[in-house]
Design an enzyme around this catalytic site. Structure first.
Site, PDB file in Angstrom:
ATOM      1  N   LYS A  66       2.702   3.112   1.699  1.00 44.46           N
ATOM      2  CA  LYS A  66       2.142   1.540   1.575  1.00 44.46           C
ATOM      3  C   LYS A  66       1.443   1.334   2.692  1.00 44.46           C
ATOM      4  O   LYS A  66       2.248   0.661   3.650  1.00 44.46           O
ATOM      5  CB  LYS A  66       3.400   0.796   0.911  1.00 44.46           C
ATOM      6  CG  LYS A  66       2.756  -0.640   0.525  1.00 44.46           C
ATOM      7  CD  LYS A  66       3.925  -1.644   0.064  1.00 44.46           C
ATOM      8  CE  LYS A  66       3.295  -2.670  -0.606  1.00 44.46           C
ATOM      9  NZ  LYS A  66       2.625  -3.714   0.227  1.00 44.46           N
TER      10      LYS A  66
ATOM     11  N   ARG B  49      -6.227  -4.649   0.960  1.00 43.93           N
ATOM     12  CA  ARG B  49      -6.704  -4.055  -0.244  1.00 43.93           C
ATOM     13  C   ARG B  49      -8.257  -4.287  -0.471  1.00 43.93           C
ATOM     14  O   ARG B  49      -8.656  -5.198  -0.473  1.00 43.93           O
ATOM     15  CB  ARG B  49      -6.044  -4.419  -1.386  1.00 43.93           C
ATOM     16  CG  ARG B  49      -6.367  -3.787  -2.774  1.00 43.93           C
ATOM     17  CD  ARG B  49      -5.209  -4.292  -3.661  1.00 43.93           C
ATOM     18  NE  ARG B  49      -5.412  -3.294  -5.060  1.00 43.93           N
ATOM     19  CZ  ARG B  49      -4.352  -3.252  -5.894  1.00 43.93           C
ATOM     20  NH1 ARG B  49      -3.245  -4.006  -5.758  1.00 43.93           N
ATOM     21  NH2 ARG B  49      -4.480  -2.329  -6.882  1.00 43.93           N
TER      22      ARG B  49
END
Ligand code: ATP
Length: 582
Positions: A250, A255
């Protein structure tokens, strides 16, 4: 359609506290709306002029609205200001003043005219735009009733806030045009793959539910992102995912949803804002690494190009500027870690299971220094999951996203669900001091530093065993001068095998005899499966590693390797780290 109908509807909504009443009122409004206006009514009702991803905003300040009002009413701005203070809302102030002055609208306002004028206001930019926007808005105010003025003022200053959510609109569309909420799932799917409720509404009224079913993913319209649930216990994660998971790092960055068609790129943020202009460098990297037509997702992070090491999230924040310059691109080099693909060459991949999507991603992406796939491991036991988790932390990530490998593991656009489970560190802690560590090895760099070292393997000293035990790999904080200087110093101490006093699990590309001490800072100490400092002393089969290590610029020529920070001190530091629950 008269704008007054919309204004009265808004007025009603403002007074209602029941969602059922709100939905019913919306249903009535939608039924009254002519087919070719439905998208506009949807946008206006959520206080927008177009879907959010278009970035189209009015950019009209409260001060400008006040000025416009003053010119139409022929009273001073000061007087309006006084009313504003009394009512606390410019819309209310405008309505009262219109009523007091007995202003009669010149003409009836239509929804078309309001929409078209507001759209022109939003699209007007550049030199002289303030005046042009003002004139356009004044033309609307002149034709408005007191109630219309109230909502025009709130709309233009982006304070409509009727609280109509996406879900209410979708419910109302389903009831208004299909007779029941049963069709809601179809409408929702169309929204999730286009992020444009106005468009979906327009297809629904013109082509019916069949038309909505046929709505396809389109380049340029962002897909609403799939989101992860969170769990804190690895065994539960595995159980939930059917005993096996695709665990991915992660990355702690931004994003980005990338759309490409030939040389045209669109980049969308997690909130689906268009951020294409912010990453010209990333686009160039993608051009070389990816096929011609697709939609995929990646996490962008700032790296150290010479070592490939990930830099902290704060560094990425420096790229959040209106105008990205060469300075930003140089100082904060970006890398993208690709983790999903939703569309390829005209084909919608969202309904394919994750293992298949990942396979496609692996096949079509030509990885480079800057474009890589998210590090991933298929795990089926807690030990592997924990080990991979610590490795991710060690490499500058937040933890893992564990993904379902089951046949139903589709890309669930716009949904948070258990097909993805995030496993993050629960505690954050701070490193109180810098460490003086010994260079014991090095790893080859990439890009400009190919063939030379890009990062150094650093160790502490343990007087009890007279060993140097590794704590981190550092590739950050070095200037070009530092690299030259280090090469010169270290070449005299290079050996062709690991030094016998060095205790390391990692295998360096180049080994050095322990000689040079450097001052290193970092974010925190964490349990590590690859560093030998404190091995077995805090947890079985784990040592301690330093996260986000960085050279401070200080060469500790005044210290011998045996004067480096000791293993015992590091264990103490780890124990004393302030633990703050996130
Ligand atoms: P968070 O604040 O934890 O990032 P979030 O609400 O933004 O949460 P979640 O879906 O809950 O989003 O967590 C997944 C997030 O992790 C994604 O939004 C994405 O930005 C990021 N991420 C980093 N690496 C990956 C990966 N390999 N796969 C999926 N998401 C990843």
């Amino acid at each position: 359609m008269e704008y007054q109908i919309l204004a009265e509807f808004y007025d009603f909504l403002e007074k209602t506290t029941s969602r059922i009443q709100m939905t019913n009122a919306l249903v009535e409004l939608f039924k009254k709306t002519p087919k070719d206006l439905i998208d506009k009514v949807v946008y206006l009702s959520i206080g927008r002029i177009a879907p959010e991803y278009t970035g189209l905003d009015y950019n009209f300040s409260e001060k400008s609205a006040l000025k416009a009002l003053s010119s139409v009413l022929g009273i001073s701005e000061h007087e309006i200001q006084k009313k504003l203070i009394e009512t606390g809302d410019l819309g209310d102030a405008g309505k009262i003043l219109y009523e007091e002055k007995g202003i009669k609208p010149q003409k009836k306002l239509t929804v078309e005219e309001v929409y078209d004028t507001l759209r022109k206001i939003a699209e007007t930019t550049g030199y002289g735009s303030t005046k042009k926007k003002m004139d356009l808005f004044v033309s609307l105010l002149k034709k408005a009733s007191p109630l219309e003025v109230k909502f025009l003022l709130r709309t233009i200053t982006e304070r409509l806030r009727l609280g109509i959510g996406d879900n209410t609109i979708m419910d109302a569309l389903a009831v208004a045009f299909t007779g029941s909420k049963e069709s809601r799932a179809i409408i929702e799917r169309a929204y999730n793959i286009t992020s444009d409720l106005g468009y979906v509404a327009s297809v629904l009224v013109k082509e019916g539910l069949e038309g909505v079913k046929n709505i396809k993913i389109q380049i340029g319209r962002p897909i609403r992102p799939m989101l992860a649930e969170r769990m804190a216990i690895p065994s539960f994660i595995l159980q939930k995912l059917g005993g096996k998971a695709g665990a991915e790092y992660k990355y702690d960055g931004e994003r980005i949803q990338v759309h490409r068609k030939g040389d045209t790129f669109y980049l969308f943020s997690r909130r689906l804002e268009n951020i294409t202009h912010q990453f010209p460098d990333l686009i160039e990297f993608l051009k070389k690494a990816t096929p011609e037509e697709y939609i995929l997702e990646l996490e962008a992070v700032v790296i150290d190009p010479s070592s490939g090491a990930i830099r902290p999230f704060q560094d990425l924040m420096n790229r959040r500027v209106k105008y990205v310059t060469r300075f930003h691109i140089m100082m904060y080099p970006i890398a993208g870690f690709l983790f999903d693909i939703m569309y390829l060459n005209g084909e919608d991949l969202t309904l394919k299971p994750y293992p298949e999507r990942r396979q496609i991603l692996e096949k079509v992406v030509k990885t480079t220094d800057r474009i890589n796939l998210a590090a991933r491991k298929v795990v089926d036991n807690v030990d592997d999951l924990e080990r991979f988790f610590l490795e991710a932390i060690e490499n500058g990530c937040e933890g893992l996203v564990c993904k379902s490998l089951q046949p139903d593991s589709i890309y669930q656009a716009g949904k948070r669900g258990f097909l993805w489970i995030k496993y993050k560190r629960d505690y954050k802690s701070h490193l109180a001091d810098t460490l003086d560590l010994v260079v014991v090895g090095a790893f080859y760099g990439k890009g400009q530093r190919a063939g030379k070292f890009g990062s150094l393997l650093m160790a502490c000293y343990d007087p009890e065993t007279d060993q140097f035990k590794t704590v981190c790999k550092v590739g950050t904080g070095f200037t070009e001068d530092d690299f030259n200087k280090l090469e010169e110093i270290l070449s005299k101490h290079q050996i062709d095998h690991k030094h016998p006093r060095v205790n390391s699990i990692l295998t360096a590309d180049i080994w050095y005899e322990p000689y040079l001490v450097l001052e290193i800072t970092g974010a925190e100490l964490t349990l590590s499966p690859v560093h030998t400092c404190g091995w077995d002393k805090i947890k079985l089969n784990r040592g301690l590693g330093l996260r986000f290590p960085r050279f401070t610029g200080r060469y500790r020529f005044d210290k011998r390797p045996e004067d480096a920070t000791t293993e015992k001190e590091i264990i103490e530091m780890y124990k004393n780290q302030i633990q703050i629950k996130v």
